[in-house]
Scaffold this motif. Structure first.
Motif, short mmCIF file in Angstrom:
data_model
loop_
_atom_site.label_atom_id
_atom_site.label_comp_id
_atom_site.label_asym_id
_atom_site.label_seq_id
_atom_site.Cartn_x
_atom_site.Cartn_y
_atom_site.Cartn_z
N LYS A 91 -4.78 1.67 4.99
CA LYS A 91 -3.97 1.44 6.19
C LYS A 91 -4.88 1.22 7.38
O LYS A 91 -5.87 1.90 7.52
CB LYS A 91 -3.02 2.60 6.45
CG LYS A 91 -2.08 2.32 7.61
CD LYS A 91 -1.00 3.35 7.71
CE LYS A 91 -0.07 2.98 8.85
NZ LYS A 91 1.06 3.91 8.97
N TYR A 147 0.89 4.14 -2.86
CA TYR A 147 0.71 5.56 -2.50
C TYR A 147 1.82 6.43 -3.09
O TYR A 147 1.54 7.48 -3.69
CB TYR A 147 0.69 5.70 -0.98
CG TYR A 147 0.93 7.12 -0.51
CD1 TYR A 147 -0.03 8.11 -0.70
CD2 TYR A 147 2.13 7.47 0.10
CE1 TYR A 147 0.19 9.42 -0.28
CE2 TYR A 147 2.36 8.77 0.52
CZ TYR A 147 1.39 9.74 0.33
OH TYR A 147 1.63 11.02 0.74
N GLU A 174 0.82 -1.21 0.00
CA GLU A 174 0.00 0.00 0.00
C GLU A 174 0.86 1.26 0.00
O GLU A 174 0.49 2.28 -0.59
CB GLU A 174 -0.97 0.01 1.19
CG GLU A 174 -0.32 0.00 2.56
CD GLU A 174 -0.10 -1.39 3.10
OE1 GLU A 174 0.05 -1.51 4.33
OE2 GLU A 174 -0.09 -2.34 2.30
N GLY A 199 -8.05 4.55 2.78
CA GLY A 199 -8.54 3.26 3.21
C GLY A 199 -7.58 2.12 2.96
O GLY A 199 -8.00 0.97 2.80
N ASP A 220 0.92 8.91 6.94
CA ASP A 220 0.02 7.96 7.58
C ASP A 220 -1.44 8.39 7.45
O ASP A 220 -2.33 7.56 7.18
CB ASP A 220 0.37 7.82 9.07
CG ASP A 220 1.62 6.98 9.28
OD1 ASP A 220 2.02 6.27 8.35
OD2 ASP A 220 2.19 7.04 10.40
N ALA A 221 -1.69 9.68 7.60
CA ALA A 221 -3.07 10.18 7.47
C ALA A 221 -3.59 9.99 6.07
O ALA A 221 -4.76 9.63 5.86
CB ALA A 221 -3.13 11.65 7.87
N ARG A 222 -2.73 10.22 5.07
CA ARG A 222 -3.16 10.04 3.67
C ARG A 222 -3.50 8.58 3.40
O ARG A 222 -4.48 8.28 2.71
CB ARG A 222 -2.06 10.51 2.72
CG ARG A 222 -2.44 10.42 1.26
CD ARG A 222 -3.62 11.33 0.91
NE ARG A 222 -3.24 12.73 0.91
CZ ARG A 222 -4.10 13.73 0.88
NH1 ARG A 222 -5.41 13.49 0.86
NH2 ARG A 222 -3.68 14.98 0.88
N LEU A 223 -2.71 7.66 3.93
CA LEU A 223 -2.99 6.24 3.75
C LEU A 223 -4.32 5.86 4.40
O LEU A 223 -5.10 5.07 3.84
CB LEU A 223 -1.85 5.40 4.34
CG LEU A 223 -0.52 5.47 3.60
CD1 LEU A 223 0.56 4.73 4.39
CD2 LEU A 223 -0.63 4.88 2.20
N GLU A 224 -4.59 6.43 5.57
CA GLU A 224 -5.87 6.15 6.23
C GLU A 224 -7.04 6.73 5.45
O GLU A 224 -8.08 6.10 5.33
CB GLU A 224 -5.84 6.73 7.64
CG GLU A 224 -4.89 5.98 8.58
CD GLU A 224 -4.81 6.63 9.95
OE1 GLU A 224 -5.52 7.63 10.18
OE2 GLU A 224 -4.03 6.13 10.78
N MET A 225 -6.86 7.93 4.88
CA MET A 225 -7.92 8.54 4.06
C MET A 225 -8.27 7.67 2.86
O MET A 225 -9.42 7.58 2.44
CB MET A 225 -7.48 9.92 3.56
CG MET A 225 -7.40 11.00 4.61
SD MET A 225 -6.79 12.53 3.86
CE MET A 225 -6.33 13.45 5.32
#
Length: 249
Positions: free
Chosen positions: A249, A63, A59, A247, A240-245
């Motif tokens: 991570k 990204y 992932e 979906g 990390d926030a971008r990966l969570e956004m």
């Protein structure tokens, strides 16, 4: 990442005197076709990646490719077959090869304070490729008697760099690419501030780059306050926030 891994495991073409790639470099770089450049880039990428593991986090690889390709679309050569790869190393480093190959270490990704810093560093390598800095550096080395073998030539340019003038040109282009991409153009400046605070002598790429303080001075003169209106008012987005956004991570 799979394409880069294949390039790394494939044996590069023999780099000996009379190598067609070297013969092309002795001629005009501007007349070289994208296909010819890509051929040299694949050989150079294989030599640079030899023995280096790729980061296994799929992932994160995706990204960095999404971010890098969006930045590359803002460049003067958006049609190159761009590929962005995270190398599984802890040091802070980024490098590239002709034809659209860009490599960053996991250590660089982890030490990027936010997405804008990572984007600035990716954009700087994109600028090197778009402006054919590696090819010009290799041609200059051949003219002054560098070894007429591609592996030795690649190692020399990778170690010695493409020259201060090219680095400053890539820095200036990087902030423009970031601005065109809708990202904070001061990301590269922020990354260089971090590098300067860490100390250039602690970084693997220091020998191949002008000192970060000098690069900051040049960028300050080039940017002045022209990019101030483009700085985002929202809080910076971390990797990390971008990966969570997304979906993933």
């Amino acid at each position: 990442a799979s394409s880069a891994e294949a390039a790394a495991t494939a044996p590069p073409q023999a780099g000996v005197a009379g190598d067609p790639a070297l013969a092309r470099m002795r001629q005009s770089i501007e007349s070289m076709t994208d296909a010819q450049e890509a051929d040299i880039g694949r050989q150079m990428a294989a030599l640079l990646l030899q023995g280096k593991p790729l980061d296994p986090t799929a992932e994160l690889q995706r990204y960095v490719n999404f971010l890098g390709r969006w930045l590359s679309l803002q460049s003067s050569r958006p049609d190159l077959p761009w590929i962005f790869v995270i190398v599984d190393e802890s040091d802070f480093n980024a490098y590239s090869a002709p034809g659209g190959h860009v490599f960053v270490t996991r250590g660089l990704v982890d030490r990027s304070t936010d997405e804008a810093e990572l984007a600035g560093l990716l954009a700087q390598e994109i600028a090197h490729v778009a402006q054919r800095h590696h090819l010009h550096a290799m041609r200059a080395a051949l003219r002054v008697g560098a070894p007429a073998a591609l592996p030795a030539l690649v190692r020399q340019v990778h170690t010695q760099g493409v020259g201060a003038e090219a680095e400053h040109a890539a820095d200036r282009e990087a902030v423009t690419l970031a601005a065109r991409a809708g990202l904070d153009p001061y990301g590269l400046v922020s990354a260089l501030v971090q590098v300067n605070a860490l100390g250039d002598s602690d970084l693997q790429f220091a020998d191949a780059h002008p000192q970060s303080r000098l690069r900051l001075d040049h960028l300050e003169q080039a940017m002045a306050r022209r990019f101030d209106p483009l700085v985002g008012t929202k809080a910076p987005v971390t990797v990390d926030a971008r990966l969570e956004m997304a979906g993933i991570k």
